[in-house]
Design a protein around this motif. Sequence first.
Motif, PDB file in Angstrom:
ATOM      1  N   VAL A   5       0.840  -1.292  -0.028  1.00  0.00           N
ATOM      2  CA  VAL A   5      -0.238   0.213  -0.121  1.00  0.00           C
ATOM      3  C   VAL A   5       0.616   0.815   0.287  1.00  0.00           C
ATOM      4  O   VAL A   5       0.899   2.120  -0.208  1.00  0.00           O
ATOM      5  CB  VAL A   5      -1.110   0.115   0.983  1.00  0.00           C
ATOM      6  CG1 VAL A   5      -1.389   1.419   1.478  1.00  0.00           C
ATOM      7  CG2 VAL A   5      -1.873  -1.187   0.643  1.00  0.00           C
ATOM      8  N   PHE A   6       1.902   1.313   0.788  1.00  0.00           N
ATOM      9  CA  PHE A   6       2.621   2.168   1.028  1.00  0.00           C
ATOM     10  C   PHE A   6       3.676   2.620  -0.230  1.00  0.00           C
ATOM     11  O   PHE A   6       3.982   3.933  -1.245  1.00  0.00           O
ATOM     12  CB  PHE A   6       3.882   2.623   2.127  1.00  0.00           C
ATOM     13  CG  PHE A   6       3.238   2.290   3.443  1.00  0.00           C
ATOM     14  CD1 PHE A   6       2.942   4.068   3.306  1.00  0.00           C
ATOM     15  CD2 PHE A   6       2.656   2.298   3.995  1.00  0.00           C
ATOM     16  CE1 PHE A   6       2.752   4.973   4.928  1.00  0.00           C
ATOM     17  CE2 PHE A   6       2.441   2.204   5.374  1.00  0.00           C
ATOM     18  CZ  PHE A   6       1.956   3.670   5.868  1.00  0.00           C
ATOM     19  N   SER A   7       3.973   1.286  -0.484  1.00  0.00           N
ATOM     20  CA  SER A   7       4.765   1.924  -2.358  1.00  0.00           C
ATOM     21  C   SER A   7       3.759   2.162  -3.321  1.00  0.00           C
ATOM     22  O   SER A   7       3.946   3.287  -4.555  1.00  0.00           O
ATOM     23  CB  SER A   7       4.677   0.104  -2.916  1.00  0.00           C
ATOM     24  OG  SER A   7       5.471   0.060  -4.480  1.00  0.00           O
ATOM     25  N   THR A   8       2.457   1.233  -3.541  1.00  0.00           N
ATOM     26  CA  THR A   8       1.209   2.649  -4.102  1.00  0.00           C
ATOM     27  C   THR A   8       1.257   4.003  -4.204  1.00  0.00           C
ATOM     28  O   THR A   8       0.692   4.508  -5.127  1.00  0.00           O
ATOM     29  CB  THR A   8      -0.121   1.220  -4.228  1.00  0.00           C
ATOM     30  OG1 THR A   8       0.517  -0.257  -4.199  1.00  0.00           O
ATOM     31  CG2 THR A   8      -0.707   2.384  -5.018  1.00  0.00           C
ATOM     32  N   LEU A   9       1.067   4.047  -2.583  1.00  0.00           N
ATOM     33  CA  LEU A   9       1.413   5.813  -2.106  1.00  0.00           C
ATOM     34  C   LEU A   9       2.064   6.600  -2.735  1.00  0.00           C
ATOM     35  O   LEU A   9       2.160   7.494  -3.400  1.00  0.00           O
ATOM     36  CB  LEU A   9       0.431   5.513  -0.654  1.00  0.00           C
ATOM     37  CG  LEU A   9       1.057   7.175  -0.384  1.00  0.00           C
ATOM     38  CD1 LEU A   9      -0.805   6.997  -0.641  1.00  0.00           C
ATOM     39  CD2 LEU A   9       1.376   7.015   1.351  1.00  0.00           C
ATOM     40  N   PHE A  10       3.346   5.938  -3.132  1.00  0.00           N
ATOM     41  CA  PHE A  10       4.575   7.125  -3.129  1.00  0.00           C
ATOM     42  C   PHE A  10       4.524   6.216  -4.950  1.00  0.00           C
ATOM     43  O   PHE A  10       5.103   8.237  -5.071  1.00  0.00           O
ATOM     44  CB  PHE A  10       5.687   6.262  -2.567  1.00  0.00           C
ATOM     45  CG  PHE A  10       5.478   6.778  -1.308  1.00  0.00           C
ATOM     46  CD1 PHE A  10       6.647   8.027  -0.942  1.00  0.00           C
ATOM     47  CD2 PHE A  10       5.590   6.075   0.241  1.00  0.00           C
ATOM     48  CE1 PHE A  10       6.106   8.777   0.344  1.00  0.00           C
ATOM     49  CE2 PHE A  10       5.583   6.384   1.136  1.00  0.00           C
ATOM     50  CZ  PHE A  10       6.390   7.590   1.429  1.00  0.00           C
ATOM     51  N   GLU A  11       3.738   5.104  -5.063  1.00  0.00           N
ATOM     52  CA  GLU A  11       4.019   5.532  -6.549  1.00  0.00           C
ATOM     53  C   GLU A  11       3.406   6.082  -7.671  1.00  0.00           C
ATOM     54  O   GLU A  11       3.629   6.304  -8.894  1.00  0.00           O
ATOM     55  CB  GLU A  11       4.256   4.029  -7.012  1.00  0.00           C
ATOM     56  CG  GLU A  11       5.523   3.422  -6.609  1.00  0.00           C
ATOM     57  CD  GLU A  11       5.595   2.294  -7.321  1.00  0.00           C
ATOM     58  OE1 GLU A  11       4.974   0.832  -7.770  1.00  0.00           O
ATOM     59  OE2 GLU A  11       6.740   1.274  -6.529  1.00  0.00           O
ATOM     60  N   VAL A  12       2.306   6.400  -7.211  1.00  0.00           N
ATOM     61  CA  VAL A  12       0.990   6.368  -7.559  1.00  0.00           C
ATOM     62  C   VAL A  12      -0.069   7.921  -7.016  1.00  0.00           C
ATOM     63  O   VAL A  12       0.647   9.002  -8.074  1.00  0.00           O
ATOM     64  CB  VAL A  12      -0.350   5.556  -7.330  1.00  0.00           C
ATOM     65  CG1 VAL A  12      -1.767   5.753  -8.267  1.00  0.00           C
ATOM     66  CG2 VAL A  12       0.591   4.057  -8.298  1.00  0.00           C
ATOM     67  N   ILE A  13      -0.047   7.607  -5.289  1.00  0.00           N
ATOM     68  CA  ILE A  13      -0.865   8.846  -5.136  1.00  0.00           C
ATOM     69  C   ILE A  13      -0.042  10.412  -5.190  1.00  0.00           C
ATOM     70  O   ILE A  13      -0.311  11.525  -5.727  1.00  0.00           O
ATOM     71  CB  ILE A  13      -1.092   8.834  -4.021  1.00  0.00           C
ATOM     72  CG1 ILE A  13      -2.625   7.458  -4.408  1.00  0.00           C
ATOM     73  CG2 ILE A  13      -2.151  10.053  -3.579  1.00  0.00           C
ATOM     74  CD1 ILE A  13      -3.184   7.689  -4.683  1.00  0.00           C
ATOM     75  N   LEU A 302      -7.325  -0.242  -2.432  1.00  0.00           N
ATOM     76  CA  LEU A 302      -8.188  -0.637  -3.622  1.00  0.00           C
ATOM     77  C   LEU A 302      -7.103  -1.124  -4.688  1.00  0.00           C
ATOM     78  O   LEU A 302      -7.395  -1.994  -4.779  1.00  0.00           O
ATOM     79  CB  LEU A 302      -9.502   0.392  -3.993  1.00  0.00           C
ATOM     80  CG  LEU A 302     -10.521   1.353  -2.827  1.00  0.00           C
ATOM     81  CD1 LEU A 302     -11.075   2.174  -3.297  1.00  0.00           C
ATOM     82  CD2 LEU A 302     -11.137  -0.334  -2.545  1.00  0.00           C
ATOM     83  N   ILE A 303      -6.811  -0.223  -5.174  1.00  0.00           N
ATOM     84  CA  ILE A 303      -6.154  -0.612  -6.138  1.00  0.00           C
ATOM     85  C   ILE A 303      -5.301  -2.175  -5.409  1.00  0.00           C
ATOM     86  O   ILE A 303      -4.770  -2.703  -6.347  1.00  0.00           O
ATOM     87  CB  ILE A 303      -4.662  -0.092  -6.250  1.00  0.00           C
ATOM     88  CG1 ILE A 303      -5.667   1.975  -7.615  1.00  0.00           C
ATOM     89  CG2 ILE A 303      -3.601   0.179  -6.634  1.00  0.00           C
ATOM     90  CD1 ILE A 303      -4.452   3.040  -7.844  1.00  0.00           C
TER      91      ILE A 303
END
Length: 307
Positions: A5-13, A302-303
């Motif tokens: 989730v944190f990885s997605t947060l930094f890569e996407v959000i 969700l992603i």
Amino acid sequence: MIQTVFSTLFEVIVPLSIPVIVGALLGYFKKLDTKPLLTVTLYYLSPAIILDTLMKAHVSHNDIYKTLAFSLLNLLLLWAIANILGRILKFPASETAGLTLISAFTNSVNYGLPLVLLAFGQLGLEKASVYVICQMVIVNTIGVYFAARSHFSIKNAIKSVFSLPAIYAALLAFLLQSLNLSLPGGIAKGVSMIAGAYSPVVMVILGVQMVNVKIAKLEWKSEVSFWTGMAVRVLVSPFVALFCIYVLQINGILQSVLFILACMPVAVNALILAERFNASPKIVSKCILWTTCISFIVLPFLIVIIK
């Protein structure tokens, strides 16, 4: 999972939040007028990204049919939920109309396309483009009907749809692909260059719009409508989307893309319709701001889940 989730947060959000923050700062300190930028987006950037994406896309007829079926089924279920809640809670007609707009229409264009591109890559963007075209048609026809049934005119709805340049870009792309033709090299490069400007510009516009949303104090009954709209958009809509995906047996990357686009925050276009037809614009505008803020936290989860 938390690490993902944190990885997605930094890569996407985080990448998406930078132009949004810049837009918010420009809107707050420089009072940036978004009308010229919206015109540029509507008549210049949107047709370019739709044409560029669809010309490169490998989207099957089955994907198109399933995307259209998902869009209509998801819309129908959310409309039914909003109307049932409106009757149970005895909302006035204007607040029920506003609740329908909040529940049914998401920010899949300005926010959704850049998000899908970062989260799922070019293939995801190709799948998302078909959904976005469906949404453009739905918002300008059924959306107008939801907002103001008494003002609804089929003639005007059709006219509003065909005033959108992106529709013609999509039709041109489908025509060229069906004939196995492509754009000349120089034109294709120019269209791709314009399309590349889409994401940063629309995210800046979103930031300005968030700052400009007026948060008025609501009466107690209107607060109930607001929290009902928030609950449907943030909590209920993901389960409705999953149900639609299950019923239509959608899988693969199309499943992921449609789910995320259906879980986006309330569309800014919902406020335009609400203001035009007096469908509780104060409630709608407040939901736009808060669902957008919450989405920066909820969407990474969700992603990860749908992937």
